[in-house]
Scaffold this motif. Structure first.
Motif, short mmCIF file in Angstrom:
data_model
loop_
_atom_site.label_atom_id
_atom_site.label_comp_id
_atom_site.label_asym_id
_atom_site.label_seq_id
_atom_site.Cartn_x
_atom_site.Cartn_y
_atom_site.Cartn_z
N ALA A 1 2.45 6.84 -6.80
CA ALA A 1 1.42 7.74 -7.36
C ALA A 1 1.87 9.19 -7.33
CB ALA A 1 0.11 7.57 -6.59
N VAL B 1 0.85 -1.21 0.00
CA VAL B 1 0.00 0.00 0.00
C VAL B 1 0.88 1.25 0.00
CG1 VAL B 1 -1.60 1.37 1.43
CG2 VAL B 1 -2.02 -1.08 1.07
N LEU B 2 1.92 1.22 0.82
CA LEU B 2 2.85 2.35 0.92
C LEU B 2 3.57 2.58 -0.42
CD1 LEU B 2 3.50 4.13 3.31
CD2 LEU B 2 5.41 2.62 3.86
N ASP C 1 2.47 1.76 -3.40
CA ASP C 1 1.48 2.30 -4.35
C ASP C 1 1.31 3.80 -4.12
OD1 ASP C 1 1.08 -0.19 -5.38
OD2 ASP C 1 -0.77 -0.59 -4.24
N ARG C 2 1.23 4.19 -2.84
CA ARG C 2 1.01 5.60 -2.49
C ARG C 2 2.17 6.48 -2.97
NH1 ARG C 2 0.19 6.99 3.71
NH2 ARG C 2 1.10 9.03 3.38
N LEU C 3 3.39 6.00 -2.74
CA LEU C 3 4.56 6.79 -3.14
C LEU C 3 4.70 6.86 -4.66
CD1 LEU C 3 7.36 5.95 -0.58
CD2 LEU C 3 6.42 8.19 -1.10
#
Ligand SMILES: CCCCCCCC(=O)SCCNC(=O)CCNC(=O)[C@H](O)C(C)(C)COP(=O)(O)OP(=O)(O)OC[C@H]1O[C@@H](n2cnc3c(N)ncnc32)[C@H](O)[C@@H]1OP(=O)(O)O
Length: 201
Positions: free
Chosen positions: A54, A47-48, A50-52
């Motif tokens: 983006a 999840v982390l 994916d967030r970065l």
């Protein structure tokens, strides 16, 4: 002796994040050995990431630069870069005679044979040690050839001294040498040939 491209001295958010990823890398390796990685942890890490991803700049935007200027290059280097999570990171100092010097311990993620530093990692580190010495001599260039001699094993989690020195010049060619030492004994010697070249990226 001067530290090479050491930045402000106070780690910024990227450096703190890079250091946390380094610890995570070592911990992931250990948890695999002990069989304790959980799907919950894996999911959180994904999840982390994916967030970065983006919000990160496109990688191509980060690779401009010119050999010889090394603007921030050492800080993002896969060997010395405090901003690069795959870096050890290694802090080079420039000695009065122009040679480069660093001290480090290689953690688990650089393992080749059990308990020992991977030979390719030794080559990677010595390439940069020589490049730093060449830059100090005003002879920045690209690596054309490296010959490595592995004289003794280099252990993990033991202080290793890394040295690079500029040896001689002929036209565009620069010959250099790098060594790894443990307890005053040389474990790896690398002879390198570098060619002066400007890279337009
Ligand atoms: C500070 C942080 C910096 C970190 C830097 C880390 C260093 C790196 O990782 S660099 C990346 C790895 N290296 C590369 O990608 C280099 C790829 N190769 C090249 O770009 C080219 O082949 C290059 C530049 C080496 C030579 O090409 P070019 O500029 O056309 O030179 P060229 O005219 O063929 O050769 C010049 C001279 O070098 C010699 N030479 C070229 N390549 C080699 C080689 N591999 N081995 C021996 N001699 C060579 C030639 O024989 C020639 O000699 P002479 O002048 O006596 O005839």
């Amino acid at each position: 002796m001067n530290e090479v491209d050491s930045g402000s001295g106070t780690p910024d958010a990227v450096e703190v994040a890079a250091d946390a990823v380094r610890r995570l890398t070592a911990a992931i390796l250990e948890s695999r050995v002990r069989g304790v990685a959980t799907p919950d942890v894996s999911e959180k890490i994904s999840v982390l990431a994916d967030r970065l991803e983006a919000v990160a700049a496109h990688p191509r935007e980060c690779v401009t630069g010119k050999i010889g200027t090394h603007e921030g290059a050492l800080q993002r280097s896969p060997v010395s870069g405090p901003k690069n999570p795959v870096a050890i990171p290694l802090r080079f100092e420039q000695c009065d005679d122009g040679s480069s010097l660093a001290h480090t311990e290689f953690p688990r993620q650089y393992q080749g044979p059990p308990g020992l530093v991977h030979g390719g990692v030794s080559g990677l580190v010595l390439d940069v040690a020589m490049a730093v010495a060449n830059s100090a001599a005003g002879r920045a260039g690209v690596t054309a050839e490296m010959t490595l001699r592995y004289l003794r094993p280099t252990p993990l989690y033991t202080e290793v001294t890394v040295r690079g020195r500029h040896v001689r010049v002929e036209g565009r060619k620069t010959w250099s040498q790098g060594t790894l030492e443990v307890d005053g004994e040389t474990t790896v010697v690398c002879d390198g040939l570098f060619i002066t070249k400007e890279l337009a990226l």
